[in-house]
Design a protein around this motif. Structure first.
Motif, PDB file in Angstrom:
ATOM      1  N   ILE A 143       0.840  -1.197   0.000  1.00  0.00           N
ATOM      2  CA  ILE A 143       0.000   0.000   0.000  1.00  0.00           C
ATOM      3  C   ILE A 143       0.875   1.246   0.000  1.00  0.00           C
ATOM      4  O   ILE A 143       0.637   2.187  -0.758  1.00  0.00           O
ATOM      5  N   GLU A 144       1.911   1.258   0.831  1.00  0.00           N
ATOM      6  CA  GLU A 144       2.839   2.388   0.877  1.00  0.00           C
ATOM      7  C   GLU A 144       3.529   2.588  -0.472  1.00  0.00           C
ATOM      8  O   GLU A 144       3.673   3.716  -0.944  1.00  0.00           O
ATOM      9  N   TRP A 145       3.978   1.487  -1.087  1.00  0.00           N
ATOM     10  CA  TRP A 145       4.693   1.565  -2.363  1.00  0.00           C
ATOM     11  C   TRP A 145       3.794   2.124  -3.460  1.00  0.00           C
ATOM     12  O   TRP A 145       4.185   3.028  -4.194  1.00  0.00           O
ATOM     13  N   TYR A 146       2.570   1.592  -3.583  1.00  0.00           N
ATOM     14  CA  TYR A 146       1.650   2.074  -4.611  1.00  0.00           C
ATOM     15  C   TYR A 146       1.262   3.532  -4.373  1.00  0.00           C
ATOM     16  O   TYR A 146       1.056   4.293  -5.320  1.00  0.00           O
ATOM     17  N   ALA A 147       1.167   3.934  -3.126  1.00  0.00           N
ATOM     18  CA  ALA A 147       0.873   5.336  -2.811  1.00  0.00           C
ATOM     19  C   ALA A 147       2.034   6.237  -3.248  1.00  0.00           C
ATOM     20  O   ALA A 147       1.823   7.285  -3.862  1.00  0.00           O
TER      21      ALA A 147
END
Length: 59
Positions: free
Chosen positions: A31-35
């Protein structure tokens, strides 16, 4: 399949993509990476057979 006069297949046209499910091993990290990379944010979530699924969209 649609064909023109030369019997060559025509390319299908997409209007959009409703959703894609991508299995990941570390949901929070993903989730952090895609954000960070794509500007996605969690829009809503639901429980799937294999756990909680969060749905994201680009901002």
């Amino acid at each position: 399949m649609l064909c023109n006069q030369l019997d060559e297949p025509e390319m299908a046209q997409l209007r959009g993509i409703r959703g894609v499910k991508i299995p990941v091993t570390d949901l929070d990290r993903s989730i952090e990476w895609y954000a960070e990379v794509f500007g996605f944010e969690v829009e809503w979530e639901f429980e799937d057979a294999d756990g909680v699924v969060r749905v994201s969209r680009a901002t």
